[in-house]
Write an enzyme that holds these catalytic residues in place. Structure first.
Site, PDB file in Angstrom:
ATOM      1  N   SER A   1       1.550  -7.524   6.685  1.00  0.00           N
ATOM      2  CA  SER A   1       1.655  -6.093   6.965  1.00  0.00           C
ATOM      3  C   SER A   1       2.668  -5.811   8.062  1.00  0.00           C
ATOM      4  O   SER A   1       3.415  -4.816   7.998  1.00  0.00           O
ATOM      5  CB  SER A   1       0.280  -5.523   7.342  1.00  0.00           C
ATOM      6  OG  SER A   1      -0.133  -5.947   8.639  1.00  0.00           O
TER       7      SER A   1
ATOM      8  N   LEU B   1      -2.727 -11.612   5.925  1.00  0.00           N
ATOM      9  CA  LEU B   1      -2.718 -10.170   5.687  1.00  0.00           C
ATOM     10  C   LEU B   1      -2.054  -9.423   6.839  1.00  0.00           C
ATOM     11  O   LEU B   1      -1.213  -8.550   6.631  1.00  0.00           O
ATOM     12  CB  LEU B   1      -4.146  -9.659   5.475  1.00  0.00           C
ATOM     13  CG  LEU B   1      -4.811 -10.054   4.159  1.00  0.00           C
ATOM     14  CD1 LEU B   1      -6.256  -9.568   4.135  1.00  0.00           C
ATOM     15  CD2 LEU B   1      -4.043  -9.484   2.977  1.00  0.00           C
ATOM     16  N   TYR B   2      -2.452  -9.767   8.044  1.00  0.00           N
ATOM     17  CA  TYR B   2      -1.865  -9.102   9.214  1.00  0.00           C
ATOM     18  C   TYR B   2      -0.377  -9.419   9.322  1.00  0.00           C
ATOM     19  O   TYR B   2       0.452  -8.536   9.524  1.00  0.00           O
ATOM     20  CB  TYR B   2      -2.597  -9.561  10.477  1.00  0.00           C
ATOM     21  CG  TYR B   2      -2.120  -8.874  11.735  1.00  0.00           C
ATOM     22  CD1 TYR B   2      -2.450  -7.545  11.992  1.00  0.00           C
ATOM     23  CD2 TYR B   2      -1.354  -9.558  12.679  1.00  0.00           C
ATOM     24  CE1 TYR B   2      -2.012  -6.913  13.149  1.00  0.00           C
ATOM     25  CE2 TYR B   2      -0.917  -8.932  13.829  1.00  0.00           C
ATOM     26  CZ  TYR B   2      -1.249  -7.612  14.071  1.00  0.00           C
ATOM     27  OH  TYR B   2      -0.815  -6.992  15.203  1.00  0.00           O
ATOM     28  N   VAL B   3      -0.022 -10.699   9.153  1.00  0.00           N
ATOM     29  CA  VAL B   3       1.380 -11.115   9.217  1.00  0.00           C
ATOM     30  C   VAL B   3       2.197 -10.378   8.161  1.00  0.00           C
ATOM     31  O   VAL B   3       3.280  -9.849   8.434  1.00  0.00           O
ATOM     32  CB  VAL B   3       1.488 -12.644   9.036  1.00  0.00           C
ATOM     33  CG1 VAL B   3       2.921 -13.060   8.744  1.00  0.00           C
ATOM     34  CG2 VAL B   3       0.977 -13.371  10.274  1.00  0.00           C
TER      35      VAL B   3
END
Length: 256
Positions: free
Chosen positions: A157, A153-155
């Site tokens: 985004s 998710l972080y990657v």
């Protein structure tokens, strides 16, 4: 020459705070934003004591009306907007892809992606209406340039921020608006403390960093100031990596 008017989201801690202090020391007019009124007011007072004029506007970048108010209040108070640093972000919930939920997705993407888009929307609106355009710097990450397990998710985004930066730069060029991004690596912030978790993990991280240490927030702030300045007048659509050499490949691909 008048002092530049600088707007910083996610300004209450870490890189945002360091950038606000750097601009204030250089005499800029600084608008800082975040979600906590008391902390924001205290930061604005600290910035004024460091030499610049400052204003805190509480805003949550996930909400269009609040971002509109933030930008409008900036222009009403200081007359224009020269530099915007879209720094608000979150690491969200770090989970493998098999455990991704709607809530986790929204918690990460609403801040990191939607928040960046809404900020650009209203910053463009202000900068297009004034002479001289402006400069916008988004915050991505080294994880916007590579993958990492359990960080999908972080990657995702932060990859989105890199793409949004390129698209916005093409739209802004004819209006004199430059749009770039910074991609910090491991940097000594509260997020770094949370995600590493212990001194043992931090030692392990430092052991694979070519420079042997994490970055300082002030080092990222200096890069933001460069991107926001006339010294970078022909630079747009780019993502500047600040990672102590990590993305160069060492020690994953040693030379000897």
């Amino acid at each position: 020459m008048p002092a530049p008017v600088v707007l910083i989201t996610g300004a209450l801690t870490g890189i945002g705070r360091a950038t606000a202090l750097a601009y204030a020391r250089d005499g800029a007019d600084v608008v800082v934003s975040g979600r906590h009124q008391d902390e924001g007011d205290a930061l604005a007072e600290e910035l004024r004591s460091n030499g610049g004029r400052s204003l805190f506007v509480m805003a949550d970048v996930r909400h269009d009306a609040e971002v509109r108010h933030l930008v409008d209040r900036t222009v009403e108070h200081f007359g224009r907007l020269d530099v915007a640093f879209n720094n608000a972000g979150t690491e969200g919930r770090l989970t493998p892809v098999t455990e991704v939920t709607d809530e986790a997705y929204e918690g990460t993407f609403d801040t990191n992606v939607k928040g960046t888009l809404l900020s650009l929307k209203h910053e463009f609106r202000a900068m297009q209406a004034q002479d001289g355009g402006g400069s916008i710097i988004n915050v991505s990450s080294i994880y916007g340039l590579m993958g990492y397990p359990d960080y999908a998710l972080y990657v995702g985004s932060k990859h989105a921020v890199v793409g949004i930066t390129k698209a916005a730069a093409l739209e802004g060029a004819k209006h004199g608006i430059r749009v770039n991004a910074v991609a910090p690596g491991y940097t000594r912030t509260a997020m770094y403390e949370r995600t590493t978790g212990s001194d043992a993990v931090r030692d392990a991280v430092n052991s694979v960093l070519p420079m042997g240490r994490p970055g300082a927030p002030e080092e990222i702030a200096a890069a933001v100031q460069y991107l926001g300045s006339g010294k970078a007048g022909y630079l747009t659509g780019q993502t500047l990596t600040l990672d102590g050499g990590l993305m160069s490949g060492w020690p994953l691909f040693p030379t000897s």
